[in-house]
Design an enzyme around this catalytic site. Structure first.
Site, PDB file in Angstrom:
ATOM      1  N   ARG A  64      51.618  87.824  37.696  1.00 53.16           N
ATOM      2  CA  ARG A  64      50.899  87.633  38.960  1.00 53.16           C
ATOM      3  C   ARG A  64      51.912  87.504  40.097  1.00 53.16           C
ATOM      4  O   ARG A  64      52.753  86.592  40.070  1.00 53.16           O
ATOM      5  CB  ARG A  64      50.064  86.348  38.927  1.00 53.16           C
ATOM      6  CG  ARG A  64      49.091  86.245  37.748  1.00 53.16           C
ATOM      7  CD  ARG A  64      47.760  86.858  38.062  1.00 53.16           C
ATOM      8  NE  ARG A  64      46.899  86.911  36.898  1.00 53.16           N
ATOM      9  CZ  ARG A  64      45.804  86.170  36.735  1.00 53.16           C
ATOM     10  NH1 ARG A  64      45.442  85.324  37.672  1.00 53.16           N
ATOM     11  NH2 ARG A  64      45.069  86.318  35.648  1.00 53.16           N
ATOM     12  N   GLU A  76      52.164  85.979  42.760  1.00 48.27           N
ATOM     13  CA  GLU A  76      51.621  84.868  43.549  1.00 48.27           C
ATOM     14  C   GLU A  76      52.495  84.659  44.777  1.00 48.27           C
ATOM     15  O   GLU A  76      53.720  84.592  44.672  1.00 48.27           O
ATOM     16  CB  GLU A  76      51.586  83.572  42.727  1.00 48.27           C
ATOM     17  CG  GLU A  76      50.827  83.654  41.411  1.00 48.27           C
ATOM     18  CD  GLU A  76      49.319  83.592  41.580  1.00 48.27           C
ATOM     19  OE1 GLU A  76      48.842  83.517  42.723  1.00 48.27           O
ATOM     20  OE2 GLU A  76      48.623  83.626  40.533  1.00 48.27           O
ATOM     21  N   ARG A 125      51.400  74.697  39.945  1.00 50.30           N
ATOM     22  CA  ARG A 125      50.638  75.241  38.833  1.00 50.30           C
ATOM     23  C   ARG A 125      50.602  76.765  38.772  1.00 50.30           C
ATOM     24  O   ARG A 125      49.868  77.339  37.983  1.00 50.30           O
ATOM     25  CB  ARG A 125      49.215  74.674  38.871  1.00 50.30           C
ATOM     26  CG  ARG A 125      48.479  74.972  40.138  1.00 50.30           C
ATOM     27  CD  ARG A 125      47.223  74.119  40.260  1.00 50.30           C
ATOM     28  NE  ARG A 125      46.247  74.770  41.113  1.00 50.30           N
ATOM     29  CZ  ARG A 125      46.349  74.879  42.433  1.00 50.30           C
ATOM     30  NH1 ARG A 125      47.390  74.371  43.066  1.00 50.30           N
ATOM     31  NH2 ARG A 125      45.427  75.508  43.126  1.00 50.30           N
ATOM     32  N   HIS A 126      51.381  77.430  39.627  1.00 48.14           N
ATOM     33  CA  HIS A 126      51.438  78.894  39.619  1.00 48.14           C
ATOM     34  C   HIS A 126      52.851  79.399  39.356  1.00 48.14           C
ATOM     35  O   HIS A 126      53.795  78.897  39.940  1.00 48.14           O
ATOM     36  CB  HIS A 126      50.987  79.466  40.967  1.00 48.14           C
ATOM     37  CG  HIS A 126      49.527  79.340  41.208  1.00 48.14           C
ATOM     38  ND1 HIS A 126      48.991  78.307  41.920  1.00 48.14           N
ATOM     39  CD2 HIS A 126      48.487  80.122  40.822  1.00 48.14           C
ATOM     40  CE1 HIS A 126      47.669  78.447  41.963  1.00 48.14           C
ATOM     41  NE2 HIS A 126      47.339  79.533  41.306  1.00 48.14           N
ATOM     42  N   GLU A 166      42.595  73.392  36.611  1.00 48.66           N
ATOM     43  CA  GLU A 166      41.901  74.473  35.885  1.00 48.66           C
ATOM     44  C   GLU A 166      42.802  74.983  34.770  1.00 48.66           C
ATOM     45  O   GLU A 166      43.930  75.398  35.006  1.00 48.66           O
ATOM     46  CB  GLU A 166      41.586  75.601  36.868  1.00 48.66           C
ATOM     47  CG  GLU A 166      40.889  76.771  36.203  1.00 48.66           C
ATOM     48  CD  GLU A 166      40.961  78.052  37.041  1.00 48.66           C
ATOM     49  OE1 GLU A 166      40.714  77.977  38.263  1.00 48.66           O
ATOM     50  OE2 GLU A 166      41.275  79.106  36.468  1.00 48.66           O
ATOM     51  N   ARG A 181      49.696  75.690  31.496  1.00 45.83           N
ATOM     52  CA  ARG A 181      48.899  74.624  32.141  1.00 45.83           C
ATOM     53  C   ARG A 181      48.343  73.669  31.092  1.00 45.83           C
ATOM     54  O   ARG A 181      48.233  72.465  31.328  1.00 45.83           O
ATOM     55  CB  ARG A 181      47.755  75.242  32.933  1.00 45.83           C
ATOM     56  CG  ARG A 181      48.224  75.863  34.221  1.00 45.83           C
ATOM     57  CD  ARG A 181      47.057  76.041  35.139  1.00 45.83           C
ATOM     58  NE  ARG A 181      47.406  76.862  36.275  1.00 45.83           N
ATOM     59  CZ  ARG A 181      46.536  77.240  37.196  1.00 45.83           C
ATOM     60  NH1 ARG A 181      45.266  76.864  37.090  1.00 45.83           N
ATOM     61  NH2 ARG A 181      46.906  77.981  38.206  1.00 45.83           N
TER      62      ARG A 181
HETATM   63  P1  AMO Z   1      42.239  83.604  35.809  1.00 49.45           P
HETATM   64  O1  AMO Z   1      42.862  84.489  36.829  1.00 49.45           O
HETATM   65  O2  AMO Z   1      41.420  82.460  36.310  1.00 49.45           O
HETATM   66  O3  AMO Z   1      41.239  84.452  34.878  1.00 49.45           O
HETATM   67  O4  AMO Z   1      43.361  83.075  34.837  1.00 49.45           O
HETATM   68  C1  AMO Z   1      43.036  82.377  33.655  1.00 49.45           C
HETATM   69  C2  AMO Z   1      43.879  81.128  33.503  1.00 49.45           C
HETATM   70  O5  AMO Z   1      45.250  81.464  33.579  1.00 49.45           O
HETATM   71  C3  AMO Z   1      45.982  80.429  34.210  1.00 49.45           C
HETATM   72  N1  AMO Z   1      46.674  80.985  35.386  1.00 49.45           N
HETATM   73  C4  AMO Z   1      47.962  80.782  35.700  1.00 49.45           C
HETATM   74  N2  AMO Z   1      48.923  80.059  35.102  1.00 49.45           N
HETATM   75  C5  AMO Z   1      50.155  80.050  35.651  1.00 49.45           C
HETATM   76  N3  AMO Z   1      50.498  80.758  36.753  1.00 49.45           N
HETATM   77  C6  AMO Z   1      49.570  81.498  37.405  1.00 49.45           C
HETATM   78  N4  AMO Z   1      49.928  82.205  38.472  1.00 49.45           N
HETATM   79  C7  AMO Z   1      48.238  81.524  36.870  1.00 49.45           C
HETATM   80  N5  AMO Z   1      47.087  82.162  37.233  1.00 49.45           N
HETATM   81  C8  AMO Z   1      46.160  81.816  36.325  1.00 49.45           C
HETATM   82  C9  AMO Z   1      44.990  79.348  34.569  1.00 49.45           C
HETATM   83  C10 AMO Z   1      43.674  80.110  34.602  1.00 49.45           C
HETATM   84  O6  AMO Z   1      42.570  79.274  34.332  1.00 49.45           O
HETATM   85  N6  AMO Z   1      40.643  87.598  33.231  1.00 49.45           N
HETATM   86  C11 AMO Z   1      40.337  86.223  33.563  1.00 49.45           C
HETATM   87  C12 AMO Z   1      39.973  85.410  32.332  1.00 49.45           C
HETATM   88  C13 AMO Z   1      38.650  85.787  31.715  1.00 49.45           C
HETATM   89  O7  AMO Z   1      37.650  85.859  32.436  1.00 49.45           O
HETATM   90  O8  AMO Z   1      38.637  85.983  30.493  1.00 49.45           O
HETATM   91  C14 AMO Z   1      41.563  85.602  34.236  1.00 49.45           C
HETATM   92  O9  AMO Z   1      42.663  86.053  34.104  1.00 49.45           O
HETATM   93  O10 AMO Z   1      45.016  78.389  33.535  1.00 49.45           O
END
Ligand code: AMO
Length: 432
Positions: free
Chosen positions: A212, A214, A220-221, A355, A406
């Site tokens: 990602r 970001e 948390r990202h 989350e 997380r």
């Molecule tokens: P989503 O984008 O909410 O959903 O991501 C799912 C989970 O991944 C974790 N997460 C991250 N952890 C660390 N760094 C990040 N940048 C980051 N972004 C997300 C979180 C989050 O809840 N395809 C959907 C899932 C689905 O519907 O099956 C998805 O990716 O814990």
């Protein structure tokens, strides 16, 4: 002479001649005695050199410094004063690899070096028992999750990391050159895990890296994380998915409690295995709770970090560390989630205000799916490979993605997610 097998420090038995290998954690001189503390993956052992009795060994030992790699053979003895209650009286010590001085970072269990410097020398940082404990907890958590999926009829799959289209919105995609074409690193296995629901595999899971781009710096990202994804077909509603999610968390936490006692203690982490079923709050319930506590939100607004945190505190007081938020507004959920009027069958799983997973029931009806894609401004032609799986028999299905870092972050109560990644990737960090 028969070659002696190496013993890890936690397996040493008093009265047994043993071979240990590791790094020097500290060197101490005490009149007639010299102590080397050797550290390996499992712990520490004191090497006690009686100066008068072992001149040759003493000579070598005197040249040793912290973080040198050594190999020691000798008799193991009980020693109440030594760390771990044992010591080795060495018959031989070999210097295997020399460490430069001064050391760039501190490796004792008090973490005093700054985070960035620690990541620069991560190989050395992980020698720190406290840091190492994080990666054992992550390892065991993932092992338990695999066990849970396997024992519930899920098949492990591996879908492409190089993809032609993203599922989670253009802003966080990492583009790359794929021969003459543009491609992207996957943000999620979303499209592929759904396509597999039309393949007869029924229940699948995938544990793999996702990417990602970001833009924000938060605790948390990160730009690359390990996602635990599952998808299941022939469901009645998103409730089937919730049941697997809560079962997975319960099983994993039980496993950690049993197999990671030492590591949890290092962090003072008290793992409460939550009772099933987890509390289910609808998005509307959440708005009500927040409003009662002075935080007014409009129906349709996304829940931000402060909202999630406040909700987490309120839920924890009520005895719910883990809870689901269901029936999110359709407009803040992705196109693949099944809409239900203005709401949706999308859900999040939160733990103490963070989350951890998100998912829900998917839209499996082709016409509906195309309609929502267009409403959300996506070009269905770019997703033909995905959409074709919905035209030849697609059962109702759902699933979730869980952020493994997380999960561990929240279990251990660690402030920054980067600590749960060996070599974290952020906007600033591409090396090591
Ligand atoms: P989503 O984008 O909410 O959903 O991501 C799912 C989970 O991944 C974790 N997460 C991250 N952890 C660390 N760094 C990040 N940048 C980051 N972004 C997300 C979180 C989050 O809840 N395809 C959907 C899932 C689905 O519907 O099956 C998805 O990716 O814990």
């Amino acid at each position: 002479m028969e070659k002696m097998e190496r013993t890890y420090t936690n397996d040493l038995q008093s009265g047994k001649k043993s071979l240990v290998k590791g790094w020097i954690s500290s060197v101490r001189d005490l009149g007639g005695l010299k102590f080397l503390i050797l550290r390996d993956r499992e712990g520490l052992i004191q090497i006690t050199i009686k100066k008068a009795e072992s001149k040759k060994i003493l000579e070598l030992a005197s040249s040793l410094v912290r973080e040198d790699c050594i190999s020691v053979t000798g008799m193991v003895k009980n020693s109440p004063q030594a760390p771990g209650g044992k010591e080795i009286i060495p018959e031989s010590i070999e210097l295997v690899s020399k460490a430069k001085t001064p050391l760039p970072i501190e490796t004792s269990d008090k973490i005093i070096t700054g985070l960035d410097k620690r990541f620069d020398f991560r190989f050395m940082d992980v020698r720190n028992p406290k840091v190492r404990a994080i990666f054992r907890v992550k390892d065991i958590a993932l092992t338990k999750m695999r066990e849970y999926f396997e024992s519930n009829g899920f098949v492990e799959v591996h879908t492409p990391i190089i993809q032609a289209a993203g599922a989670e919105g253009g802003a966080t995609m990492f583009p790359m050159v794929y021969y003459q074409k543009e491609a992207f690193l996957r943000q999620s296995p979303q499209l592929y895990k759904q396509m597999l629901m039309a393949s007869s595999l029924d229940r699948i899971y995938e544990i793999g890296s996702v990417f990602r781009a970001e833009k924000f710096h938060t605790r948390r990202h990160v730009s690359e994380y390990l996602s635990v994804d599952m998808e299941m077909a022939w469901i009645e509603s998103e409730e089937d998915v919730l049941r697997i999610a809560e079962g997975l968390v319960e099983y994993t936490l039980k496993g950690l409690k049993k197999d990671c006692k030492k590591e949890l203690e290092v962090f003072g982490a008290k793992v409460n295995v939550p009772e099933l079923p987890f509390k289910r709050l609808t998005y509307s319930d959440v708005l009500g709770i927040l409003a009662k506590n002075g935080l007014k939100k409009e129906w349709g607004d996304d829940l931000d970090d402060p909202d999630e945190k406040l909700l987490g505190q309120i839920m924890e007081k009520k005895g719910h560390e883990w809870y689901f938020i269901t029936k999110y507004p359709g407009k803040i959920k992705p196109f693949y989630i099944m809409m239900e009027g203005k709401a949706s069958r999308g859900m999040d799983l939160d733990c103490r205000g963070l989350e951890i997973a998100s998912g829900g029931q998917r839209e499996h009806r082709y016409e509906e799916l195309v309609k929502v894609m267009k409403q959300k401004g996506l070009d269905p032609h770019k997703f033909e490979f995905y959409l074709s799986a919905f035209q030849y028999g697609m059962p109702p299905h759902g699933g979730f993605g869980l952020g493994s870092e997380r999960f561990v972050q929240q279990v251990l109560g660690i402030e920054n997610i980067k600590e749960i990644i060996l070599f974290p990737r952020t906007p600033e960090r591409l090396v090591p």
